[in-house]
Write an enzyme that holds these catalytic residues in place. Structure first.
Site, short mmCIF file in Angstrom:
data_model
loop_
_atom_site.label_atom_id
_atom_site.label_comp_id
_atom_site.label_asym_id
_atom_site.label_seq_id
_atom_site.Cartn_x
_atom_site.Cartn_y
_atom_site.Cartn_z
N SER A 152 -8.63 -15.04 -0.65
CA SER A 152 -8.87 -13.62 -0.92
C SER A 152 -10.31 -13.39 -1.38
O SER A 152 -10.93 -14.26 -1.99
CB SER A 152 -7.90 -13.12 -1.99
OG SER A 152 -8.25 -11.80 -2.35
N HIS A 193 0.84 -1.19 0.00
CA HIS A 193 0.00 0.00 0.00
C HIS A 193 0.88 1.25 0.00
O HIS A 193 1.96 1.25 0.59
CB HIS A 193 -0.89 -0.01 1.24
CG HIS A 193 -1.92 1.06 1.27
ND1 HIS A 193 -1.75 2.22 1.97
CD2 HIS A 193 -3.13 1.15 0.66
CE1 HIS A 193 -2.82 2.99 1.82
NE2 HIS A 193 -3.67 2.36 1.03
C1 PLP Z 1 -6.77 0.17 2.60
C2 PLP Z 1 -5.42 -0.30 2.91
C3 PLP Z 1 -4.56 0.47 3.70
C4 PLP Z 1 -4.92 1.86 4.18
O1 PLP Z 1 -6.02 1.89 5.03
P1 PLP Z 1 -6.78 3.27 5.25
O2 PLP Z 1 -7.79 2.88 6.27
O3 PLP Z 1 -7.34 3.66 3.94
O4 PLP Z 1 -5.81 4.25 5.77
C5 PLP Z 1 -3.33 -0.05 4.00
N1 PLP Z 1 -2.94 -1.26 3.56
C6 PLP Z 1 -3.74 -2.02 2.80
C7 PLP Z 1 -3.26 -3.37 2.36
C8 PLP Z 1 -5.01 -1.57 2.45
O5 PLP Z 1 -5.78 -2.33 1.67
#
Ligand code: PLP
Length: 384
Positions: free
Chosen positions: A319, A119
């Site tokens: 998944s 991410h």
């Molecule tokens: C959505 C997501 C995030 C970030 O989460 P937020 O709540 O949008 O800050 C981080 N890592 C992964 C793998 C995600 O899917």
């Protein structure tokens, strides 16, 4: 604005949000939640500023609920009550920032390794905290490329390793293999390492699936970030868990708030712990397990239906993210699909049931000329 006009604006917005919620399939949010039972608390200020375990003089907070939520996650992630620390975050990103911050404090010269499919909050953390970041190639399915990881590790044997392990990538839902990563660290004699797990979405799915990889504190992980995506919350939030000993190493006392400055943010939302607590109380382990299994089965159903019609698609094990060839702009807009290069995905959450999947399939396959008439679809047997 006249009160009439305010009323109309709000009514219009409500209609719009209701409609958009109906056809929302591309992002990982559980939209089938009802929190009206705790609605009255929204007329009060609730601020959990500072450490969730330090009782401040300030009385408008929900620490009791936050602590219970954290204990639930600690149990799920197999870390004893007296050994963990954590807090309810503003979302997955804050949990990742916290993990990366803690790692950098423990290993100031550490090098961060994370795959290309991580991410974007991981790269952001590296920038914010000035951590050297070695981006590791990914495999086609979104999982980290272990050969490339080992190559980078072996070239930097004298530096501590900070690893962000993806427990369900954002785009393809791939799970990095903890055991393989540990093997590589051992083979290269890396003694100082910190493993953060980004389990934003899958963190509340995998523990409930038979045969799924179980990543928890019984193995040498150091922190984990989970968002409320799967629980479902009208206010974005999440949870971060780590080992108490790490936090004790870096904490500083702040007299003004009568608390310890252990969290990334100062003021913290006091309503989100209440939301999470209510969700966990009313659904429990059994409810969450049922929901997790249903989402996975429904994702497999969507995948199978595409596959038997030879529509290009992909689904990782364990998944709920079904990746498929990008459809028309009309469908992308209507279903709010997330797009990357030539691909799109549907994330099968609790509100994406069989009926909704069938509606989508009808529209997609009709458009592609893979279906003769819209009725055909409902006749397909349900695959298991
Ligand atoms: C959505 C997501 C995030 C970030 O989460 P937020 O709540 O949008 O800050 C981080 N890592 C992964 C793998 C995600 O899917």
């Amino acid at each position: 604005m006249s009160s009439n006009r305010v009323g109309k604006e709000l009514a219009d917005f409500l209609l719009q949000i209701e409609e958009r919620s109906q056809f929302h399939a591309g992002y990982p949010y559980n939209l089938s939640c009802d929190y009206s039972a705790i609605g009255k608390f929204f007329n009060f200020l609730l601020n959990n500023a500072g450490d969730p375990y330090v009782e401040p003089d300030f009385g408008l907070h929900s620490r009791k609920f936050e602590q219970e939520v954290l204990s639930f996650f600690a149990q799920l992630y197999k870390i004893p009550e007296n050994q963990f620390w954590g807090y309810v975050t503003a979302g997955g990103t804050e949990g990742n920032l916290y993990g990366m911050f803690l790692a950098r404090e423990i290993y100031p010269n550490g090098i961060l390794y994370s795959s290309q499919d991580s991410h974007y909050s991981i790269a952001k953390a590296a920038k914010l905290f000035r951590i050297q970041h070695n981006v590791v190639n990914s495999q086609i399915n979104g999982e980290i490329n272990y050969e490339h990881f080992e190559q980078l590790i072996s070239e930097n044997r004298s530096s501590p390793a900070i690893i962000n392990l993806n427990i369900g990538t954002t785009v393809k839902g791939a799970i990095d293999n903890l055991d393989q990563v540990l093997e590589i660290l051992e083979r290269n004699q890396i003694k100082d390492y910190y493993i953060h797990c980004d389990a934003a979405l899958s963190g509340l799915i995998l523990p409930f699936l038979d045969g799924a990889p179980q990543i928890n504190f019984e193995k040498p992980i150091d922190s984990i970030a989970i968002s409320a995506k799967f629980i479902g919350s009208p206010l974005p939030c999440g949870v971060v868990l780590t080992k108490k000993k790490w936090v004790e190493k870096i904490e500083t006392a702040i007299e003004y708030i009568g608390s310890k400055d252990t969290t990334i943010l100062g003021s913290r939302n006091g309503h989100t712990p209440l939301i999470l607590w209510y969700a966990l109380q009313t659904r429990g382990d059994d409810g969450l397990a049922r929901e997790a299994k249903t989402c996975i089965q429904n994702a497999q159903y969507l995948f199978q239906q595409l596959k038997i019609r030879e529509y290009p698609c992909m689904l990782n094990n364990f998944s709920n993210i079904v990746v498929f060839q990008k459809p028309s702009q009309k469908l992308i807009k209507k279903w709010q699909l997330a797009i990357f290069e030539n691909w799109a995905h549907i994330i099968v959450m609790q509100n994406i049931d069989r009926e909704k999947i069938n509606t989508f399939l009808n529209e997609l396959l009709l458009e592609e000329g893979l279906l003769n008439n819209a009725e055909d679809f409902q006749l397909q047997p349900v695959l298991r």
